[in-house]
Design a protein around this motif. Structure first.
Motif, mmCIF file in Angstrom:
data_model
loop_
_atom_site.group_PDB
_atom_site.id
_atom_site.type_symbol
_atom_site.label_atom_id
_atom_site.label_comp_id
_atom_site.label_asym_id
_atom_site.label_seq_id
_atom_site.Cartn_x
_atom_site.Cartn_y
_atom_site.Cartn_z
ATOM 1 N N LYS A 122 -32.656 33.589 -5.731
ATOM 2 C CA LYS A 122 -33.025 32.299 -6.333
ATOM 3 C C LYS A 122 -32.499 32.190 -7.755
ATOM 4 O O LYS A 122 -31.970 31.135 -8.148
ATOM 5 N N ASP A 126 -29.940 29.336 -8.926
ATOM 6 C CA ASP A 126 -30.304 28.484 -10.064
ATOM 7 C C ASP A 126 -29.264 28.582 -11.176
ATOM 8 O O ASP A 126 -28.945 27.586 -11.834
ATOM 9 N N HIS A 129 -26.381 26.427 -10.155
ATOM 10 C CA HIS A 129 -26.739 25.014 -10.335
ATOM 11 C C HIS A 129 -26.638 24.639 -11.807
ATOM 12 O O HIS A 129 -26.151 23.560 -12.150
ATOM 13 N N GLU A 133 -24.364 21.841 -13.407
ATOM 14 C CA GLU A 133 -25.014 20.807 -14.219
ATOM 15 C C GLU A 133 -24.400 20.755 -15.623
ATOM 16 O O GLU A 133 -24.158 19.667 -16.166
ATOM 17 N N LYS A 152 -28.554 16.866 -13.015
ATOM 18 C CA LYS A 152 -29.341 17.832 -12.229
ATOM 19 C C LYS A 152 -29.285 17.475 -10.738
ATOM 20 O O LYS A 152 -29.003 18.328 -9.902
ATOM 21 N N SER A 153 -29.521 16.212 -10.414
ATOM 22 C CA SER A 153 -29.469 15.771 -9.007
ATOM 23 C C SER A 153 -28.064 15.887 -8.444
ATOM 24 O O SER A 153 -27.874 16.281 -7.290
ATOM 25 N N THR A 154 -27.074 15.556 -9.246
ATOM 26 C CA THR A 154 -25.684 15.628 -8.785
ATOM 27 C C THR A 154 -25.275 17.075 -8.535
ATOM 28 O O THR A 154 -24.539 17.358 -7.583
ATOM 29 N N ILE A 156 -27.236 19.425 -7.435
ATOM 30 C CA ILE A 156 -27.833 19.756 -6.129
ATOM 31 C C ILE A 156 -27.032 19.111 -5.009
ATOM 32 O O ILE A 156 -26.789 19.728 -3.963
ATOM 33 N N GLN A 159 -23.959 21.164 -4.421
ATOM 34 C CA GLN A 159 -24.304 22.373 -3.651
ATOM 35 C C GLN A 159 -24.496 22.022 -2.179
ATOM 36 O O GLN A 159 -24.050 22.753 -1.294
ATOM 37 N N SER A 160 -25.126 20.893 -1.913
ATOM 38 C CA SER A 160 -25.320 20.453 -0.521
ATOM 39 C C SER A 160 -23.987 20.157 0.149
ATOM 40 O O SER A 160 -23.793 20.468 1.327
ATOM 41 N N ASP A 163 -22.426 23.491 1.067
ATOM 42 C CA ASP A 163 -23.083 24.038 2.263
ATOM 43 C C ASP A 163 -22.657 23.277 3.519
ATOM 44 O O ASP A 163 -22.396 23.886 4.564
#
Length: 190
Positions: A122, A126, A129, A133, A152-154, A156, A159-160, A163
């Motif tokens: 984790k 992080d 991320h 960010e 912050k949202s971008t 994530i 990362q999505s 994946d």
């Protein structure tokens, strides 16, 4: 143990744990991959958790190397980020035994949030991320992306995307043009 030997062992451990998962990796798997007896494994390298941690460190070092390589190729934070994603996905497509990120695989497999392995995975995720960010914040300050972008949202979302492309490239029967898909994705984002 010298760094060269340690890296060879760590790479082999990464393959075993990434292929089988932490819980399904047996002592026999480790013996076979390392070509060592159980007593030697425990004496020189430690227990199963220590072996997995060594594999995680090797994986994280690889991510950091790709990130630094991407940073040397451009001054633009968005170009650095795109290059990092492309490097990550191209390497992943050719070398990974599983479609999940190794760190994500460890986190999803180990349900105990108090486990040192879970915590290490984790923290590493992080950290990446945060790197993403930070590049996005720099890009926003330079005017490369909209001021309204939530970095912050971008991060994530990126990362999505990584994946998702990993899954698509592992499951696809045709060749996926990673650089083109990444360009398209960043075009949609910014």
């Amino acid at each position: 143990m010298d760094i060269f030997s340690k890296n060879i062992i760590a790479e082999k451990l990464l393959f075993v744990f990434w292929s089988n998962g932490y819980h399904l990796t047996t002592l026999q798997d480790l013996q076979h991959e390392l070509d060592m007896r159980p007593g030697s494994i425990y004496y020189k390298l430690g227990n199963k958790e220590a072996l997995c941690r060594l594999a995680m460190e090797f994986y994280i070092d690889g991510l950091n190397s790709k990130f630094l390589e991407a940073k040397t190729k451009s001054e633009s934070p968005i170009k650095v980020l795109k290059e990092f994603v492309v490097l990550l996905l191209k390497d992943f497509k050719s070398t990974s035994p599983n479609y999940l990120c190794f760190l994500m695989k460890i986190m999803t497999e180990i349900n105990d949030r108090n486990s040192p392995l879970f915590t290490s995975a984790k923290i590493a995720i992080d950290s990446f991320h945060f790197k993403i960010e930070s590049l996005l914040i720099e890009a926003r300050e330079r005017g490369e992306i909209r001021n309204a972008t939530c970095c912050k949202s971008t991060a994530i979302l990126i990362q999505s995307f990584i994946d998702g492309v990993r899954i698509a490239t592992k499951k696809s029967t045709h060749d996926v043009a990673i650089a083109d898909i990444t360009d398209d994705f960043f075009g949609f984002l910014f």
